[in-house]
Design an enzyme around this catalytic site. Structure first.
Site, mmCIF file in Angstrom:
data_model
loop_
_atom_site.group_PDB
_atom_site.id
_atom_site.type_symbol
_atom_site.label_atom_id
_atom_site.label_comp_id
_atom_site.label_asym_id
_atom_site.label_seq_id
_atom_site.Cartn_x
_atom_site.Cartn_y
_atom_site.Cartn_z
ATOM 1 N N THR A 1 -1.620 5.634 2.480
ATOM 2 C CA THR A 1 -2.856 4.847 2.518
ATOM 3 C C THR A 1 -2.852 3.933 3.735
ATOM 4 O O THR A 1 -1.837 3.315 4.055
ATOM 5 C CB THR A 1 -2.998 3.999 1.242
ATOM 6 N N LEU B 1 0.860 -1.177 0.000
ATOM 7 C CA LEU B 1 0.000 0.000 0.000
ATOM 8 C C LEU B 1 0.898 1.228 0.000
ATOM 9 O O LEU B 1 1.998 1.204 0.551
ATOM 10 C CB LEU B 1 -0.897 0.026 1.248
ATOM 11 N N ASP B 2 0.415 2.320 -0.602
ATOM 12 C CA ASP B 2 1.153 3.572 -0.528
ATOM 13 C C ASP B 2 1.348 3.960 0.935
ATOM 14 O O ASP B 2 0.507 3.642 1.789
ATOM 15 C CB ASP B 2 0.378 4.702 -1.224
ATOM 16 N N MET B 3 2.427 4.675 1.222
ATOM 17 C CA MET B 3 2.715 5.079 2.595
ATOM 18 C C MET B 3 1.533 5.834 3.214
ATOM 19 O O MET B 3 1.188 5.627 4.381
ATOM 20 C CB MET B 3 3.963 5.957 2.646
#
Length: 224
Positions: free
Chosen positions: A63, A59-61
């Site tokens: 998110t 996951l994106d940081m």
């Protein structure tokens, strides 16, 4: 000894575990895997809990939400194949700027890396890779000129949901990379959360429906 950061001091939030898989709730602001200058991440926490933890996806940081780890090589390979074959249904909750013109729909915009501005991605109909996202408005926050939406990606391109919401003219609140009319200033974090996972367990064949609701209702938003 250096004091613990906010994330280092927090215990891991285990949502599901068996002998093959470990599913954790990643907080916003924590890396999924080690960065160039930041070794602490959710993977490091998973390894402290179980030394055999293996990354399956990221996951994106910014998110938050559900992230799957495998606990052995066989389950890692099997889960990897599930993702490759698009057998894992992922559902995200987001709070977006204003509201889309339609209550629900499908966003089909091909994406490619915006190299001069990386890590940003951009829509490109000539060289972009196909990307599809289904969206549905869950609640309209008229007093805040915002909407709560449920996003279901069919493909898994980098920053797909963030760019697709921007393409609707409704960027996700708190997004520092993709914003419009000050939307990035309206929330203290990216208002995107991986809320649900639906897939067949790759080893036991058990249908799994894993959920972790967002805590967006506790986060103050700024009106336009």
């Amino acid at each position: 000894m250096q004091p613990l950061t906010e994330h280092q001091a927090q215990p891991i939030d285990i949502i599901f575990e068996d002998e093959h898989l470990l599913i954790l709730n990643k907080p916003s602001g924590l890396l999924s895997v080690p960065g160039k200058t930041e070794p602490f991440c959710l993977t490091a926490q998973a390894l402290r809990y179980n030394a055999n933890s293996r990354v399956v996806h990221r996951l994106d940081m910014s998110t938050s939400g559900l992230m799957i780890f495998a606990k052995n090589h066989i389950s890692q390979k099997a889960m990897g194949q599930c993702f490759e074959k698009r057998l894992v249904k992922k559902t995200y909750d987001a709070v977006i700027h204003h509201a889309p013109s339609q209550h629900e729909g499908v966003i089909e915009r091909p994406l490619i890396c915006d190299w001069p501005n990386r890590p940003k991605q951009k829509v490109c109909f000539e060289t972009g890779k196909a990307a599809t996202t289904h969206y549905r408005v869950i609640r309209t926050l008229a007093h805040l000129q915002a909407s709560v939406v449920r996003l279901t990606p069919v493909t898994g391109r980098s920053h797909q949901l963030r760019v697709h919401c921007l393409a609707l003219g409704c960027p996700i609140l708190g997004d520092q990379l993709y914003n419009l009319q000050g939307s990035h200033l309206r929330a203290p974090r990216l208002m995107l959360h991986a809320a649900q996972l639906h897939f067949e367990h790759p080893i036991t064949a058990q249908p799994l429906h894993i959920s972790k609701p967002s805590q967006f209702c506790r986060i103050p938003l700024t009106a336009v």
